[in-house]
Design a protein around this motif. Structure first.
Motif, short mmCIF file in Angstrom:
data_model
loop_
_atom_site.label_atom_id
_atom_site.label_comp_id
_atom_site.label_asym_id
_atom_site.label_seq_id
_atom_site.Cartn_x
_atom_site.Cartn_y
_atom_site.Cartn_z
N ALA A 289 17.63 -25.17 -39.39
CA ALA A 289 17.91 -26.37 -38.59
C ALA A 289 17.02 -27.53 -39.04
CB ALA A 289 17.68 -26.08 -37.10
N CYS A 373 25.16 -32.53 -37.48
CA CYS A 373 26.09 -31.67 -36.74
C CYS A 373 25.78 -30.19 -37.00
CB CYS A 373 27.53 -32.00 -37.16
SG CYS A 373 28.79 -31.00 -36.35
N CYS A 376 22.63 -29.05 -35.21
CA CYS A 376 22.91 -28.74 -33.80
C CYS A 376 23.49 -27.34 -33.63
CB CYS A 376 23.85 -29.79 -33.21
SG CYS A 376 23.11 -31.42 -33.01
N LEU A 379 20.71 -24.83 -33.88
CA LEU A 379 19.95 -24.75 -32.63
C LEU A 379 20.70 -23.91 -31.59
CD1 LEU A 379 18.57 -28.40 -32.36
CD2 LEU A 379 17.30 -26.33 -32.96
#
Length: 455
Positions: A289, A373, A376, A379
């Motif tokens: 990430a 994107c 995310c 995560l």
């Protein structure tokens, strides 16, 4: 030959099947780093269709992986592998001689229709003894990693010489070479491994899909390959916008891949020795990430982009190596084949969705938007994985036993359950097979062998 060593037949089987796997994966991966640039001349080119074309093989792989494995149980492994390689060769020809992106997408989808992974792994299991099976599977895993690394380097080098058409023709040649290897080098199967170790059993699938620990890992491989496919929709164009021409892209990929292996190996070793598998697993997701966020912030600097790619591949290689091992550890005894079939389906479905996500988000948000994107999504994966068990040295052993009837099976099970380290025992009378799921740190293997021998 010692039971600690592979026999000549096992070595030949593992090496030849690894070569078949590697040839096929090399052809699939070689297109990734160059298609977004070299496909621009195709009729109908757009970022969305680039994503479809890159990920199309994943959809057909996902749909056919389990059916192909079940079919190999019925008609044999070799015919399924042969048909799969023929389909891969046919898809390469269709893609090579298509002048539109729609034709290339069709060709890639047909290539994915040659879903031979489950049959190859099952044949590997058939050709090896239980105590040597992990070595043979590791050889196949290594061959996939080597094929991936070589493909990322070879694609940018070969594309300027042969063009996109030439690359697809090379994938066809690789598939035909795989057929020759299957015919001349792969040993003929003598003993078939128990089905629970190799093939998907339909009645087990729903139960395993609902298993929360396995589901976390299935979602993980889905996310991992979604991200990989999506990145290569935009990364080649991002590098080119920095003045780094496509024929030089290998100069970034090669040191990044070598460096990622050097950084990843200590994580694997320490995680296994210190029982910190979960800790490093979560760290790798967080690292991925972070690298994706950094890619968005470093889009104007080639040195910083190199560091980001290095960190991304460090996390990717660690997760790619860890996930199959975790699936094997957490699968209930006698269900590894079914669990791996579901896992593979999620993996290829992720590749397909990655193409769509990459192409669509690039059109709407630009390259930086794609990276953010995907960060995310990483995560989200981190949150989903937080409740995963911290794996100890769990292992499943499979043995053939003379099981006379249900009473004998019950007595045998009761004896085995008394052994230290036994977590689960499954006896299958029809297959004359006993599955033992154990804590390998305290399990006494010879005691279990003595019970089975004297039963």
């Amino acid at each position: 030959m010692s039971s600690d060593s592979l026999t000549s037949i096992e070595k030949r089987g593992a090496l030849s099947l690894s070569l078949i796997f590697a040839l096929r994966m090399f052809g699939l991966f070689m297109i990734l780093p160059v298609f977004a640039i070299y496909g621009q001349h195709l009729v109908g080119y757009s970022p969305v269709w680039v994503g479809f074309a890159i990920g199309a093989y994943g959809l057909t792989q996902a749909l056919l992986q389990i059916p192909a494995g079940i079919l190999s149980d019925r008609i044999g492994r070799r015919p399924v592998i042969f048909i799969g390689l023929l389909l891969f060769a046919l898809g390469g020809i269709i893609a090579a001689f298509s002048d539109s992106i729609y034709g290339v997408t069709l060709g890639r989808a047909i290539q994915g229709g040659g879903a031979i992974a489950s049959a190859v792994l099952a044949l590997t299991a058939d050709l090896t003894r239980e105590e040597q099976r992990a070595k043979a599977m590791a050889m196949i895993g290594m061959s996939i990693g080597v094929a991936f690394a070589l493909a990322l380097v070879a694609g940018p080098i070969l594309a300027p010489l042969f063009g996109l058409q030439g690359l697809f023709i090379l994938t066809t040649i690789g598939a035909l070479t795989g057929i020759a290897v299957l015919h001349f080098l792969v040993p003929k199967t003598i003993i078939q491994a128990p089905r629970g170790q190799t093939g998907a059993i339909p009645k087990q699938l729903l139960q395993l899909i609902k298993n929360p620990q396995l589901f976390r890992l299935d979602i993980g491989i889905f996310m991992l390959h979604l991200t990989l496919t999506a990145i290569f929709v935009v990364l080649p164009m991002q590098l080119q916008s920095l003045g780094f021409t496509v024929e030089k892209h290998w100069q970034l990929y090669l040191p990044a891949l070598i460096g990622s292996v050097i950084l990843m190996l200590p994580m694997l070793i320490i995680g296994a020795k210190k029982n910190m598998n979960k800790h490093f697993f979560l760290f790798a997701i967080a690292l991925m990430a972070t690298s994706l966020v950094a890619m968005a912030l470093s889009s104007q600097s080639l040195p910083l982009m190199f560091i980001c790619v290095l960190l991304y591949f460090t996390a990717f290689n660690f997760l790619e190596a860890s996930l199959p091992a975790f699936i094997s550890m957490l699968s209930p005894a006698g269900t590894k084949g079914s669990a791996m079939g579901i896992y593979s389906t999620y993996q290829f479905l992720g590749a397909f969705c990655g193409g769509i996500v990459g192409g669509t988000s690039y059109k709407l948000l630009g390259s930086n938007g794609v990276f953010l994107c995907l960060a995310c999504l990483m995560l989200l994966w981190l949150i989903i994985s937080w409740g995963m068990h911290n794996l100890s040295k769990i292992r499943t052993y499979t043995y053939t036993a003379d099981i006379k009837d249900e009473n004998h099976a019950a007595q045998l099970t009761e004896q085995l359950l008394k052994l230290n380290g036994i977590l689960e025992v499954v006896t299958i009378i029809e297959e004359q097979t006993v599955y033992l799921r154990v804590n390998n740190q305290v399990f006494a293997l010879q005691e279990a062998k003595d019970i089975l021998k004297n039963s």
